[in-house]
Scaffold this motif. Sequence first.
Motif, mmCIF file in Angstrom:
data_model
loop_
_atom_site.group_PDB
_atom_site.id
_atom_site.type_symbol
_atom_site.label_atom_id
_atom_site.label_comp_id
_atom_site.label_asym_id
_atom_site.label_seq_id
_atom_site.Cartn_x
_atom_site.Cartn_y
_atom_site.Cartn_z
ATOM 1 N N GLU A 84 3.941 -4.326 -2.934
ATOM 2 C CA GLU A 84 2.741 -5.403 -2.743
ATOM 3 C C GLU A 84 1.986 -5.060 -1.391
ATOM 4 O O GLU A 84 0.834 -5.061 -1.415
ATOM 5 C CB GLU A 84 3.224 -6.805 -2.944
ATOM 6 C CG GLU A 84 3.516 -7.026 -4.414
ATOM 7 C CD GLU A 84 4.194 -8.368 -4.677
ATOM 8 O OE1 GLU A 84 4.302 -8.782 -5.785
ATOM 9 O OE2 GLU A 84 4.701 -9.034 -3.488
ATOM 10 N N THR A 87 -0.130 -1.775 -1.419
ATOM 11 C CA THR A 87 -0.813 -1.974 -2.382
ATOM 12 C C THR A 87 -2.080 -2.851 -1.918
ATOM 13 O O THR A 87 -3.449 -2.472 -1.972
ATOM 14 C CB THR A 87 -0.442 -2.521 -3.676
ATOM 15 O OG1 THR A 87 0.376 -1.521 -4.204
ATOM 16 C CG2 THR A 87 -1.555 -2.569 -4.769
ATOM 17 N N VAL A 90 -4.027 -1.044 1.032
ATOM 18 C CA VAL A 90 -4.876 0.214 0.208
ATOM 19 C C VAL A 90 -6.109 -0.323 -0.702
ATOM 20 O O VAL A 90 -7.170 0.288 -0.180
ATOM 21 C CB VAL A 90 -4.106 1.039 -0.577
ATOM 22 C CG1 VAL A 90 -4.866 2.196 -1.487
ATOM 23 C CG2 VAL A 90 -2.974 1.677 0.042
ATOM 24 N N ALA A 91 -5.715 -1.416 -1.213
ATOM 25 C CA ALA A 91 -6.859 -2.024 -2.197
ATOM 26 C C ALA A 91 -7.976 -2.679 -1.005
ATOM 27 O O ALA A 91 -9.119 -2.607 -1.351
ATOM 28 C CB ALA A 91 -6.443 -3.105 -2.818
ATOM 29 N N ASP A 96 -7.330 4.399 -3.244
ATOM 30 C CA ASP A 96 -6.900 4.509 -4.363
ATOM 31 C C ASP A 96 -5.240 3.980 -4.364
ATOM 32 O O ASP A 96 -4.464 4.537 -4.151
ATOM 33 C CB ASP A 96 -6.962 5.941 -4.702
ATOM 34 C CG ASP A 96 -6.249 6.136 -6.417
ATOM 35 O OD1 ASP A 96 -5.944 5.192 -7.035
ATOM 36 O OD2 ASP A 96 -6.081 7.649 -6.545
ATOM 37 N N VAL A 97 -5.175 2.815 -5.443
ATOM 38 C CA VAL A 97 -3.734 2.432 -5.202
ATOM 39 C C VAL A 97 -2.644 3.539 -6.059
ATOM 40 O O VAL A 97 -1.489 3.235 -5.874
ATOM 41 C CB VAL A 97 -3.663 0.813 -5.921
ATOM 42 C CG1 VAL A 97 -4.420 -0.042 -4.893
ATOM 43 C CG2 VAL A 97 -4.443 1.155 -7.397
ATOM 44 N N VAL A 100 0.107 4.716 -3.966
ATOM 45 C CA VAL A 100 1.139 3.721 -3.297
ATOM 46 C C VAL A 100 2.456 4.163 -3.514
ATOM 47 O O VAL A 100 3.382 4.476 -2.649
ATOM 48 C CB VAL A 100 0.893 2.465 -3.762
ATOM 49 C CG1 VAL A 100 2.148 1.347 -3.316
ATOM 50 C CG2 VAL A 100 -0.515 1.976 -3.068
ATOM 51 N N ALA A 136 -0.523 6.096 2.284
ATOM 52 C CA ALA A 136 -1.233 6.158 0.989
ATOM 53 C C ALA A 136 -2.665 5.988 1.223
ATOM 54 O O ALA A 136 -3.418 6.319 0.270
ATOM 55 C CB ALA A 136 -0.678 4.646 0.353
ATOM 56 N N ARG A 137 -3.163 5.657 2.414
ATOM 57 C CA ARG A 137 -4.567 5.427 2.689
ATOM 58 C C ARG A 137 -5.034 6.895 2.998
ATOM 59 O O ARG A 137 -6.199 7.284 2.643
ATOM 60 C CB ARG A 137 -4.915 4.611 3.812
ATOM 61 C CG ARG A 137 -4.735 3.190 3.352
ATOM 62 C CD ARG A 137 -4.994 2.223 4.566
ATOM 63 N NE ARG A 137 -6.365 2.585 5.178
ATOM 64 C CZ ARG A 137 -6.989 1.632 6.205
ATOM 65 N NH1 ARG A 137 -6.176 1.000 6.978
ATOM 66 N NH2 ARG A 137 -8.072 2.113 6.725
ATOM 67 N N LYS B 11 -3.846 -12.507 -2.418
ATOM 68 C CA LYS B 11 -2.566 -11.987 -1.502
ATOM 69 C C LYS B 11 -2.116 -13.447 -0.795
ATOM 70 O O LYS B 11 -0.778 -13.512 -0.838
ATOM 71 C CB LYS B 11 -3.222 -11.358 -0.227
ATOM 72 C CG LYS B 11 -2.155 -10.782 0.817
ATOM 73 C CD LYS B 11 -2.109 -11.374 2.169
ATOM 74 C CE LYS B 11 -3.497 -11.341 2.780
ATOM 75 N NZ LYS B 11 -3.487 -12.301 3.942
#
Lengths: 226, 221
Positions: A84, A87, A90-91, A96-97, A100, A136-137, B11
């Motif tokens: 989480e 994610t 990145v979000a 693009d998740v 991840v 991830a990014r 979140k």
Amino acid sequence: MVDRFPALAGMDLTIERGESVLVTGSNGAGKTSLVRAIAGLLPIAQGEAIVLGSDLTRFRRAVRRQIGFLGHSTSLYDELTTAENVTFAVAAAGGDVGGVGPALDQLALGGRLAQLTLDRLSAGQRRRAALAVVVARDPALWLLDEPHAGLDAQSRDTLDAIVKDAIRRGRTVVITSHEWERGRRLTGREVIVSGGVIAGSSSSHAAAEADSVVNVPGESTPVHVA
Amino acid sequence: MLHDAMVVAQKDLRIEMRSKVGAAQVLPFAVVVLLLFAFALEPDRGVLTRAAGGLFWVAVLLSSVLGVQRSFALEAGGGRDGLRLSGLDPAGIFLGKAGAILVQLVVLEAVLAVFIYLLYDVSFRAAGLLLATGVLATWGVAAAGTLYGVLATGLRARETLLPLMFLPVVAPVLLAAARASDAALTGSASGGWGWVRLLGVFAVVYTAIGIVAFEPLLEDS
């Protein structure tokens, strides 16, 4: 400026696009301030600071989605799971998740570890989770402040492989480290910072040819990114 | 901006669901405040009933301080840098955090309404007026709280300074919400809509200031 004190007065540094740079220096020399300034986390009071084509003296926010920053603290949330946290980061960056999962696997944080809340991870695992955000990014500019700190030998090797891959793919990488030998093996140039200014620079690899990514010149503090 | 607000609100609410700080600490605190008022004014239940609207909103405001502190405690350490580096629109961050605080306060108010009904001997006569009062007053509190919450994060004594800065600013909201609630509880709803319009003005003003001012406060405070 750090609080009300000039942190990098007289700093003059240019980093080419695609270049990998190791920033070394003693404690308090200004390494962290330099990477935080490049990330737009420190206000530029005087001079020029252009990163990835944006003038940080005017638009500190402009380049942040293109920057991955691994700092001393992790910027992650204890109550969220590893997956989480990554994610969310990145979000938030509009990324693009789908990246991840592979990023977590790459840092050995897949499976059960991905579903644990961060407060249940060890310090090294949390550090890897923070690195997973950068992976991830996959931003254009990687700023890694003491990335090897708190990692075991295997994780350090994994980190080195990730950084080498990023460099191979044309990412610009700036690493601060006290582990000079390890850092030198990763990067093409070493910049020595002392008292907030560049005390020396030596090139061990051919710098990538391209636009300037970071340019911090003169009596004041400039930063440029083409 | 709205996408960013949703990302931040989800979140914050997910963290709240996990930590249960609101349910386990803020809500009991608010209930205790209502109970203390009830004990203090028990000798004259007429006073308690007549003051129910104001006492309810005092309990909400005091609880909102805890909620705002909690919302920005999440960003302590590297979280603040993380938000700045995320590339999220600061206005979206503001709306997202205020939205998450709004949701938590609405839940708290629903529970407090039950206690008010049971302890203060009131009846809810004008549901529309109460609903409008609740939504607008809560949004005003959440927006102002988010604004002062980010301002306080840069201060060393933020835990004590936040209520000192925040409560005087939302005093007009307390006044208007208490008057509108009193009107709804006493059945004179027509007199309450003027206060609701005032609450709408406060909500718009705090939101506009938040959207404009959140970025410099996040970056430089």
